[in-house]
Each structure stands twice: as C-alpha cells, then as structure tokens.
Write an enzyme that holds these catalytic residues in place. Structure first.
Site, PDB file in Angstrom:
ATOM      1  N   ASP A  34      21.595  49.783 107.902  1.00 19.23           N
ATOM      2  CA  ASP A  34      21.258  50.957 107.062  1.00 19.23           C
ATOM      3  C   ASP A  34      21.193  52.328 108.021  1.00 19.23           C
ATOM      4  O   ASP A  34      21.583  53.073 108.412  1.00 19.23           O
ATOM      5  CB  ASP A  34      20.569  50.985 105.864  1.00 19.23           C
ATOM      6  CG  ASP A  34      20.566  52.150 104.940  1.00 19.23           C
ATOM      7  OD1 ASP A  34      21.457  52.992 104.988  1.00 19.23           O
ATOM      8  OD2 ASP A  34      19.707  52.448 104.218  1.00 19.23           O
ATOM      9  N   GLY A 124      18.488  40.442 106.298  1.00 20.72           N
ATOM     10  CA  GLY A 124      17.502  41.108 107.149  1.00 20.72           C
ATOM     11  C   GLY A 124      16.260  41.064 106.323  1.00 20.72           C
ATOM     12  O   GLY A 124      15.482  40.136 105.964  1.00 20.72           O
TER      13      GLY A 124
END
Length: 175
Positions: A34, A124
């Site tokens: 992101d 993650g």
C-alpha cells in the site's frame, strides 16, 4: 485462455492495465504494498482515495471489497484497492481473502483491463500464512478469470519465499 503467471519483483514497476493494491480500509496509504503504491504513484492516487472516502466509503472500504482509482505515475492505468482480512486462528476468513481477488477481477473487467498484477494480499502485517494465502489466491483467480476477458493475470511477489509458495500453488516447479 487467460495466462496466469508469477514474477519475482516490484508491483510498482509492472506494465499492466491494473495493479491491485493490498490496501487498508482507510484507503489513505499505509505500509508494505500500500505504501509503495502510494509513494510511487504520487498524489493523484491519494486524491482519488480521499474523494472515495468523502462519498461512497465514509467508513472505509470493507474487507473483501475492491474499488479502482487512477494509477497516477505508475506504469499502469488503474490501481484496484482491496482490503484483505487479518489472519486469525479463531475464525476462518478464507472466503474474505478469496473475495479480494474475485472483487478485484470484477472491477478490472468493468474497467476493461486485460492485464492485472496482484500482490500476495494479507501475507504481510495481516499475517496470513504464505502457502495458504497462495492456494486461496490461485484458486480464486483461476475460477474468476474464466468469466472475464483477461489476457494475463500476474502474481507479483516481492520475496523468494512468496514466489516459491505461489509457484507451488500454481503447480509450477520452483527452481
């Protein structure tokens, strides 16, 4: 027939129609994939995300859903943001993880995207075990891609462990 591939590399460098972002529900950037997409894509992505938050997604993008914005300065046309689930042993959230891929492909089809690059969503900071995430992702993409006009769906994996896990899920030899 859709080509489903994997590459070891950086998702922000992919020359595809759409890049999928493993976003957080705020849509305002974060860490990992992101953060990398927002940094490399530039302020245009954040500006569109802020407009989405001010209109349709005031409470944030729900887990398992997807929405598109410009790709800004990325070598893609669009970014498709999806929010993966946090992994927990107490609750099976596999359907939500699969939904991230299905919904991303639905949005990609609506946009007319023929090539799409995916990260390993939820692996993650959301701690989804790699082998399980790869199996869920590959199954969802294979099942959903039959209904679309995609030429290539590419898993872009940042590290060798993820690359190997997706290779096993795709049934490819990992050398």
């Amino acid at each position: 027939m859709t080509d489903i591939t994997r590459v070891l590399g950086d998702i922000t460098e992919q020359h595809v129609d759409a890049v999928v972002n493993a976003a957080n529900s705020s849509l305002l950037g974060g860490g990992g994939v992101d953060g990398a997409i927002h940094r490399r894509g530039g302020p245009e992505i954040l500006a569109e995300c802020r407009r989405l938050r001010a209109s349709r997604y005031g409470r944030g993008l729900p887990t398992g859903q997807a929405v598109a914005t410009t790709a800004g300065r990325l070598p893609a046309r669009w970014v498709i943001h999806t929010v993966g689930p946090v992994h927990t042993e107490e609750e099976d959230r596999s359907a939500l993880l699969a939904s991230c891929y299905r919904e991303s492909l639905r949005v990609a089809a609506e946009l007319g995207a023929a090539t799409v690059a995916f990260p390993a969503v939820s692996t993650g900071v959301y701690r989804w075990p790699l082998a399980d995430a790869a199996r869920i992702a590959v199954r969802a993409v294979r099942e959903t891609s039959r209904a679309g006009d995609f030429t290539e769906l590419r898993f872009v994996l940042f590290d060798p462990r993820a690359y190997e896990a997706f290779g096993e899920a795709l049934g490819e030899a990992t050398a």
